[in-house]
Design a protein around this motif. Structure first.
Motif, short mmCIF file in Angstrom:
data_model
loop_
_atom_site.label_atom_id
_atom_site.label_comp_id
_atom_site.label_asym_id
_atom_site.label_seq_id
_atom_site.Cartn_x
_atom_site.Cartn_y
_atom_site.Cartn_z
N GLU A 33 33.89 36.52 38.65
CA GLU A 33 33.03 37.67 38.94
C GLU A 33 33.30 38.23 40.34
O GLU A 33 33.67 37.49 41.26
CB GLU A 33 31.55 37.29 38.82
CG GLU A 33 31.12 36.85 37.42
CD GLU A 33 31.42 35.38 37.14
OE1 GLU A 33 31.09 34.91 36.04
OE2 GLU A 33 31.98 34.70 38.03
N GLU A 34 33.08 39.51 40.52
CA GLU A 34 33.36 40.19 41.77
C GLU A 34 32.57 39.63 42.95
O GLU A 34 33.05 39.59 44.08
CB GLU A 34 33.06 41.68 41.61
CG GLU A 34 33.30 42.52 42.85
CD GLU A 34 33.04 43.99 42.61
OE1 GLU A 34 32.91 44.75 43.60
OE2 GLU A 34 32.97 44.40 41.44
N ASP A 35 31.34 39.17 42.70
CA ASP A 35 30.48 38.70 43.78
C ASP A 35 30.56 37.20 44.01
O ASP A 35 29.74 36.62 44.71
CB ASP A 35 29.03 39.10 43.51
CG ASP A 35 28.49 38.47 42.22
OD1 ASP A 35 29.29 37.94 41.43
OD2 ASP A 35 27.26 38.53 42.01
N ASN B 14 48.50 50.22 46.52
CA ASN B 14 49.87 49.72 46.36
C ASN B 14 49.91 48.33 45.72
O ASN B 14 51.00 47.78 45.54
CB ASN B 14 50.57 49.68 47.72
CG ASN B 14 50.70 51.06 48.34
OD1 ASN B 14 51.19 51.98 47.68
ND2 ASN B 14 50.26 51.21 49.57
N LEU B 15 48.75 47.77 45.42
CA LEU B 15 48.68 46.45 44.82
C LEU B 15 48.06 46.52 43.44
O LEU B 15 47.07 47.22 43.23
CB LEU B 15 47.85 45.50 45.70
CG LEU B 15 48.36 45.19 47.10
CD1 LEU B 15 47.35 44.31 47.84
CD2 LEU B 15 49.73 44.52 47.05
N ASN B 16 48.62 45.78 42.50
CA ASN B 16 48.06 45.67 41.16
C ASN B 16 47.08 44.49 41.15
O ASN B 16 47.36 43.43 40.59
CB ASN B 16 49.18 45.47 40.15
CG ASN B 16 48.67 45.33 38.72
OD1 ASN B 16 47.53 45.71 38.42
ND2 ASN B 16 49.50 44.79 37.84
N PHE B 17 45.94 44.70 41.82
CA PHE B 17 44.96 43.62 41.98
C PHE B 17 44.14 43.49 40.71
O PHE B 17 43.51 44.46 40.25
CB PHE B 17 44.05 43.91 43.17
CG PHE B 17 43.01 42.85 43.43
CD1 PHE B 17 43.38 41.55 43.69
CD2 PHE B 17 41.66 43.18 43.40
CE1 PHE B 17 42.42 40.56 43.92
CE2 PHE B 17 40.70 42.21 43.63
CZ PHE B 17 41.07 40.90 43.90
N ILE B 18 44.11 42.26 40.13
CA ILE B 18 43.39 42.05 38.87
C ILE B 18 42.08 41.31 39.06
O ILE B 18 41.37 41.04 38.09
CB ILE B 18 44.28 41.28 37.87
CG1 ILE B 18 44.62 39.88 38.41
CG2 ILE B 18 45.55 42.07 37.56
CD1 ILE B 18 45.28 38.98 37.39
N GLY B 19 41.72 40.95 40.31
CA GLY B 19 40.45 40.30 40.57
C GLY B 19 40.57 38.82 40.89
O GLY B 19 41.65 38.33 41.24
N ASN B 20 39.46 38.11 40.78
CA ASN B 20 39.42 36.69 41.08
C ASN B 20 40.04 35.86 39.96
O ASN B 20 39.97 36.22 38.78
CB ASN B 20 37.97 36.23 41.27
CG ASN B 20 37.36 36.79 42.54
OD1 ASN B 20 38.04 36.94 43.55
ND2 ASN B 20 36.06 37.10 42.51
N VAL B 21 40.64 34.75 40.34
CA VAL B 21 41.24 33.82 39.38
C VAL B 21 40.77 32.42 39.71
O VAL B 21 40.81 32.00 40.87
CB VAL B 21 42.78 33.88 39.43
CG1 VAL B 21 43.39 32.81 38.52
CG2 VAL B 21 43.29 35.26 39.03
N GLU B 22 40.33 31.67 38.69
CA GLU B 22 39.92 30.28 38.89
C GLU B 22 41.15 29.37 38.84
O GLU B 22 42.13 29.66 38.15
CB GLU B 22 38.93 29.86 37.81
CG GLU B 22 37.59 30.60 37.91
CD GLU B 22 36.64 30.16 36.82
OE1 GLU B 22 37.10 29.83 35.71
OE2 GLU B 22 35.42 30.15 37.07
N SER B 23 41.07 28.25 39.54
CA SER B 23 42.22 27.35 39.65
C SER B 23 42.64 26.78 38.30
O SER B 23 43.82 26.51 38.07
CB SER B 23 41.92 26.21 40.62
OG SER B 23 40.80 25.47 40.19
N ARG B 24 41.69 26.63 37.37
CA ARG B 24 42.04 26.06 36.06
C ARG B 24 42.92 27.00 35.23
O ARG B 24 43.52 26.57 34.24
CB ARG B 24 40.77 25.73 35.28
CG ARG B 24 39.94 26.94 34.88
CD ARG B 24 38.71 26.50 34.10
NE ARG B 24 37.90 27.65 33.69
CZ ARG B 24 36.77 27.55 32.98
NH1 ARG B 24 36.34 26.34 32.62
NH2 ARG B 24 36.09 28.62 32.65
#
Length: 336
Positions: free
Chosen positions: A182-184, A202-212
């Motif tokens: 989630e964003e927050d 300039n970045l293809n940012f897809i958001g947060n990623v969990e380590s799993r």
């Protein structure tokens, strides 16, 4: 093309370092090597001196040495003289499997940073089990224990360039390592970093990623601070090795039928082992300094050393550092 080699850095130096150099030398005819270290020890394990120059050094920076103090005090050490050779233009790139902190210090103090880069990031490539690519890039994995939003943003820029220009990924997906998607999610640093990354066109940012989800190919570039990145890297490597060991032990302890089954599945296990072999991608690259620098595991064998040297060769051949410097110079100044 000349590579400066810290021949005394690593758990099995100089033997495995020299053997790795000879493997790379025999495979790539355009490479020359300058080995810095104790000459008599290097010669004991060197089989063929073709395109290899030995520069004797009086001292060695040990794994337990305090990095900055060691670089400043041991000016005739194998690592410092190898870095100085790159600074002076006698070599095109630097390799070491020794003290990581000392390599960082030598790279920063002697070789220097690319203009505009606040903090270089240690960058590694890991296997992805699923997704469009068979690997992903992660940084920082150890150069900076603490990071500001500006640093995380620059890591994303560095990783984006490396993924596109070295790994050949079109429009790399950039993910921010966090404890939720989630964003927050996360602490104030990660919440603010999320906003800054999402606003960079300039970045293809897809958001947060969990380590799993890392090994499932959730992103092509994972951005994180050095403390977290190093912990995740070691946990990932350790888990892969432990699972392979567990499978082997389980089969050997399962009786005749288990051993027969294991024998039939041996090709499949070999495929899994090759898929999880992170060392085939080379060592960790210090992105953001004025010359290619690669750090291999302290426990690297000759095959892993040769992979890292192949990686350095590719970086020099493609003018990665100059192109990265030009890329950074063309970007607006980051005021975060």
């Amino acid at each position: 093309m000349k590579l400066a080699i810290d021949a005394m850095g690593g758990d099995y130096a100089p033997e495995k370092i020299v053997q790795g150099v000879e493997l790379a030398r025999d495979k790539y005819t355009d490479l020359k090597f300058i080995l810095y270290g104790k000459e008599e020890k290097i010669k004991e394990v060197l089989k063929n001196g073709e395109r290899i120059t030995i520069v004797h050094t009086d001292s060695v920076i040990e794994m337990g040495d305090e990095p900055v103090r060691a670089v400043r005090q041991k000016k005739t050490s194998s690592l410092v003289l190898a870095a100085q050779a790159v600074k002076d233009g006698k070599a095109d790139a630097l390799f070491s499997a020794g003290n990581t902190g000392a390599l960082l210090a030598a790279s920063l103090f002697i070789i220097g940073r690319i203009k505009g880069v606040d903090r270089p990031g240690m960058t590694t490539t890991l296997p992805a089990l699923k997704g469009p690519e068979d690997s992903f890039t992660m940084l920082d994995v150890g150069a900076n224990a603490e990071s500001k939003v500006k640093n995380l943003h620059q890591f994303a820029v560095l990783g984006n360039f490396y993924s596109a220009n070295v790994m050949g990924v079109t429009s790399p997906r950039i993910g921010l390592l966090n404890n939720g998607t989630e964003e927050d999610k996360g602490d104030p640093l990660h919440k603010e970093a999320y906003q800054v990354l999402s606003q960079d066109p300039n970045l293809n940012f897809i958001g947060n990623v969990e380590s799993r989800e890392l090994l499932n190919g959730a992103a092509d570039v994972i951005v994180t601070d050095g403390f977290t990145g190093n912990a995740v890297l070691k946990n990932t490597e350790g888990t892969a090795l432990s699972m392979l060991k567990l499978l082997k032990e389980t089969i050997l302890n399962a009786g005749v039928q288990g051993k027969l089954g294991g024998l039939l599945l041996k090709p499949a296990f070999k495929t899994v082992q090759n898929k999880m072999d992170y060392s085939k991608h080379g060592g960790a690259v210090l992105l953001g300094v004025k010359a290619p620098v690669v750090k291999a595991h302290g426990s690297s064998n000759e095959i892993q050393v040769s992979h890292a040297l192949r990686q350095l060769r590719s970086m020099v051949t493609t003018n990665l550092t100059k192109n990265l410097a030009d890329y950074f110079a063309s970007r607006p100044t980051d005021e975060n």
